[in-house]
Scaffold this motif. Structure first.
Motif, PDB file in Angstrom:
ATOM      1  N   GLY A  45       0.447  12.583  -0.324  1.00 43.12           N
ATOM      2  CA  GLY A  45      -0.093  13.425   0.735  1.00 43.12           C
ATOM      3  C   GLY A  45      -0.540  14.751   0.176  1.00 43.12           C
ATOM      4  N   GLY A  46      -0.579  15.759   1.052  1.00 48.39           N
ATOM      5  CA  GLY A  46      -0.996  17.084   0.644  1.00 48.39           C
ATOM      6  C   GLY A  46      -0.001  18.132   1.082  1.00 48.39           C
ATOM      7  N   CYS A  47      -0.065  19.284   0.437  1.00 53.84           N
ATOM      8  CA  CYS A  47       0.809  20.398   0.812  1.00 53.84           C
ATOM      9  C   CYS A  47      -0.092  21.590   1.137  1.00 53.84           C
ATOM     10  N   CYS A  48       0.210  22.756   0.648  1.00 55.34           N
ATOM     11  CA  CYS A  48      -0.489  23.965   1.067  1.00 55.34           C
ATOM     12  C   CYS A  48      -1.991  23.861   0.860  1.00 55.34           C
ATOM     13  N   ARG A  49      -2.735  24.294   1.893  1.00 55.25           N
ATOM     14  CA  ARG A  49      -4.188  24.381   1.893  1.00 55.25           C
ATOM     15  C   ARG A  49      -4.884  23.020   1.936  1.00 55.25           C
ATOM     16  N   THR A  50      -4.144  21.979   2.268  1.00 53.84           N
ATOM     17  CA  THR A  50      -4.778  20.687   2.519  1.00 53.84           C
ATOM     18  C   THR A  50      -4.762  20.431   4.022  1.00 53.84           C
ATOM     19  N   GLY A  51      -5.915  20.110   4.567  1.00 53.77           N
ATOM     20  CA  GLY A  51      -6.039  19.880   5.994  1.00 53.77           C
ATOM     21  C   GLY A  51      -6.371  18.440   6.316  1.00 53.77           C
TER      22      GLY A  51
ATOM     23  N   TYR B  94       2.888  15.200  -3.274  1.00 53.59           N
ATOM     24  CA  TYR B  94       1.972  15.865  -2.350  1.00 53.59           C
ATOM     25  C   TYR B  94       1.770  17.309  -2.802  1.00 53.59           C
ATOM     26  N   PRO B  95       0.879  17.453  -3.783  1.00 57.13           N
ATOM     27  CA  PRO B  95       0.601  18.773  -4.341  1.00 57.13           C
ATOM     28  C   PRO B  95      -0.201  19.660  -3.391  1.00 57.13           C
ATOM     29  N   ASN B  96      -0.392  20.901  -3.820  1.00 60.62           N
ATOM     30  CA  ASN B  96      -1.264  21.815  -3.115  1.00 60.62           C
ATOM     31  C   ASN B  96      -2.726  21.430  -3.339  1.00 60.62           C
ATOM     32  N   SER B  97      -3.620  22.134  -2.679  1.00 56.18           N
ATOM     33  CA  SER B  97      -5.042  21.788  -2.754  1.00 56.18           C
ATOM     34  C   SER B  97      -5.653  22.111  -4.112  1.00 56.18           C
ATOM     35  N   GLY B  98      -5.063  23.025  -4.833  1.00 55.73           N
ATOM     36  CA  GLY B  98      -5.667  23.525  -6.065  1.00 55.73           C
ATOM     37  C   GLY B  98      -5.965  25.008  -5.982  1.00 55.73           C
ATOM     38  N   GLU B  99      -5.901  25.552  -4.781  1.00 61.29           N
ATOM     39  CA  GLU B  99      -6.014  26.995  -4.634  1.00 61.29           C
ATOM     40  C   GLU B  99      -4.735  27.658  -5.148  1.00 61.29           C
ATOM     41  N   ILE B 100      -4.841  28.908  -5.517  1.00 60.42           N
ATOM     42  CA  ILE B 100      -3.723  29.632  -6.125  1.00 60.42           C
ATOM     43  C   ILE B 100      -3.210  30.675  -5.150  1.00 60.42           C
TER      44      ILE B 100
ATOM     45  N   GLN C 241       0.817  -1.205   0.000  1.00 59.93           N
ATOM     46  CA  GLN C 241       0.000   0.000   0.000  1.00 59.93           C
ATOM     47  C   GLN C 241       0.853   1.259   0.000  1.00 59.93           C
ATOM     48  N   PRO C 242       0.274   2.383  -0.442  1.00 59.65           N
ATOM     49  CA  PRO C 242       1.027   3.637  -0.431  1.00 59.65           C
ATOM     50  C   PRO C 242       1.253   4.132   0.989  1.00 59.65           C
ATOM     51  N   LEU C 243       2.252   4.971   1.156  1.00 62.46           N
ATOM     52  CA  LEU C 243       2.508   5.642   2.429  1.00 62.46           C
ATOM     53  C   LEU C 243       1.760   6.965   2.412  1.00 62.46           C
ATOM     54  N   ILE C 244       0.886   7.158   3.398  1.00 63.23           N
ATOM     55  CA  ILE C 244       0.029   8.347   3.451  1.00 63.23           C
ATOM     56  C   ILE C 244       0.706   9.438   4.268  1.00 63.23           C
ATOM     57  N   LEU C 245       0.971  10.573   3.630  1.00 65.15           N
ATOM     58  CA  LEU C 245       1.582  11.708   4.311  1.00 65.15           C
ATOM     59  C   LEU C 245       0.516  12.594   4.939  1.00 65.15           C
ATOM     60  N   ASP C 246       0.968  13.583   5.700  1.00 67.31           N
ATOM     61  CA  ASP C 246       0.067  14.587   6.242  1.00 67.31           C
ATOM     62  C   ASP C 246      -0.224  15.654   5.196  1.00 67.31           C
ATOM     63  N   GLY C 247      -0.895  16.712   5.605  1.00 63.65           N
ATOM     64  CA  GLY C 247      -1.178  17.820   4.710  1.00 63.65           C
ATOM     65  C   GLY C 247      -0.368  19.042   5.096  1.00 63.65           C
ATOM     66  N   GLY C 248      -0.918  20.219   4.833  1.00 66.13           N
ATOM     67  CA  GLY C 248      -0.191  21.452   5.105  1.00 66.13           C
ATOM     68  C   GLY C 248      -0.186  21.776   6.590  1.00 66.13           C
TER      69      GLY C 248
END
Length: 312
Positions: free
Chosen positions: A290-296, A251-257, A13-20
C-alpha cells in the motif's frame, strides 16, 4: 471462525492497502495542524474520516486503517478529555472505518469484503515532534509497554480484522510490542520506519527488528512503512530472508521528503511511478502492499491496476 485477515493472506494475489489517511483528509480540506493530527477529527468531524476511508475503498483498497495512529489517552488529555472519553474516541476510530466499509459493501457488493486495520502508532507519534522517524525518545521498555498496554487492549476487543502497529522506529519499542501482542487474540502486523536500505530509524538492522517476530504467535506479517520508496526493494529482500514464514508488508511514502522542523514536504512521485515501483516490491516478496504519507486514492488505484494485472 477464520479471521478475514489471515484468510486474505492465503490468496495468490497481494492484499492492497490504502494510502495516507491524513493526506486524503487534507485533500478534503481538513486542517490537521495540531498535536492530534488526523485523530483530532474523531472529535471535530468524524464524517470526514468516513469519507476519506471511502475514497480509498472506491480506489480499490482492500484494507483501510482507522484514524487512530496518533490517538492515545495522553494525547486526548491535552484536550481536557478523561481516560474514559479518550478510550471511547479510540474505539470510535474503528467504528468509523467499519461504517465506511459497510457502506461501500452495500453500494458495490464486492467479491472481497475489505478489511479494517486498527492503526496503532508508536510512542513518538504522541510527542508530535517527528521522533517516530528517529526513534530517539530513550524510554525504557517497561515505560513503552505501559504506554501501549491499555490502548492495545481496547483495539484487541474492537472487532478490527487486524492490529496494525505502524512506523515503529526503535528496537526497544519493538520488544515491548512483541511482548504485549503475545496476549492478544486479534492477528497483527508490525511495520518499521527505516532511514536507509539497511536500518530502521534508530539505527538497528532491519533484520534484527523483524526477527523479534519470527516465531510470534499473533504477528502474521512484518515489514516496512513510512520509508522512502527507493529503499523498499532492498528492505523487503532483507525482511523476507529474516522472517521467511511471515507475510511481508510494504507501504512506503510517496517519495516526497518531510522536514519535521518546517512541517513541510518537498518533491513528488506520480501515481504511475509509484505503481511501477510497487511491482518491484511485489517481485521482491511483499504480500501486503500500500501507501503511506503523501499517497492518495490515485496512487492506490494505479498501484492496484499494476499489481493485479498479472494475477489470474
Amino acid at each position: 471462525m477464520t479471521n478475514a485477515f489471515l484468510a486474505a493472506l492465503d490468496r495468490a494475489q497481494p492484499l492492497i492497502l490504502d494510502g495516507g489517511l491524513a493526506t486524503q483528509l487534507e485533500a478534503q480540506g481538513c486542517d490537521l495542524g495540531n498535536a492530534l493530527w488526523s485523530a483530532s477529527l474523531l472529535i471535530e468531524n468524524p464524517q470526514a474520516i468516513v469519507d476519506a476511508n471511502r475514497a480509498f475503498l472506491d480506489a480499490g483498497a482492500e484494507c483501510i486503517a482507522s484514524a487512530s495512529y496518533q490517538a492515545s489517552r495522553a494525547g486526548f488529555a491535552q484536550r481536557g478529555l478523561s481516560a474514559d472519553e479518550a478510550d471511547a474516541l479510540i474505539l470510535r476510530s474503528v467504528e468509523l472505518a467499519m461504517r465506511s466499509r459497510d457502506e461501500f459493501v452495500a453500494a458495490t457488493a464486492p467479491d472481497f469484503v475489505p478489511l479494517v486495520a486498527a492503526s496503532i502508532g508508536p510512542y513518538g507519534a504522541v510527542l508530535h515532534d517527528g521522533s517516530e522517524y528517529r526513534g530517539d525518545y530513550n524510554k525504557p521498555v517497561a515505560e513503552l509497554r505501559r504506554f501501549h498496554e491499555a490502548r492495545l487492549r481496547l483495539f484487541d476487543n474492537s472487532g478490527a480484522d487486524v492490529l496494525a502497529f505502524e512506523t515503529v522506529p526503535s528496537l526497544p519499542e519493538a520488544e515491548a510490542i512483541a511482548d504485549l501482542l503475545s496476549d492478544c487474540t486479534t492477528p497483527a502486523w508490525v511495520s518499521f520506519s527505516c532511514k536507509d536500505d539497511k536500518h530502521i530509524s534508530d539505527g538497528s538492522l532491519v533484520e534484527t527488528a523483524v526477527a523479534l517476530f519470527r516465531d510470534h504467535p499473533v504477528v502474521a506479517a512484518t515489514g516496512i512503512n513510512c520509508t522512502p520508496p527507493q529503499f523498499a526493494t532492498a528492505l523487503i529482500d532483507k525482511v523476507c530472508n529474516a522472517v521467511p514464514d511471515k507475510a511481508v508488508i510494504a507501504y512506503p511514502n510517496s517519495g516526497e521528503i518531510y522536514d519535521a522542523e518546517r512541517n513541510a514536504w518537498s518533491g513528488t512521485v506520480t501515481p504511475l511511478d509509484y505503481a511501477a515501483a510497487a511491482r518491484d516490491w511485489q517481485a521482491a516478496g511483499a504480500k501486503i502492499i500500500g501507501g503511506c504519507c503523501r499517497t492518495g486514492p490515485a496512487h492506490i488505484a494505479a498501484m492496484r491496476a499494476a499489481l493485479l494485472s498479472g494475477c489470474s
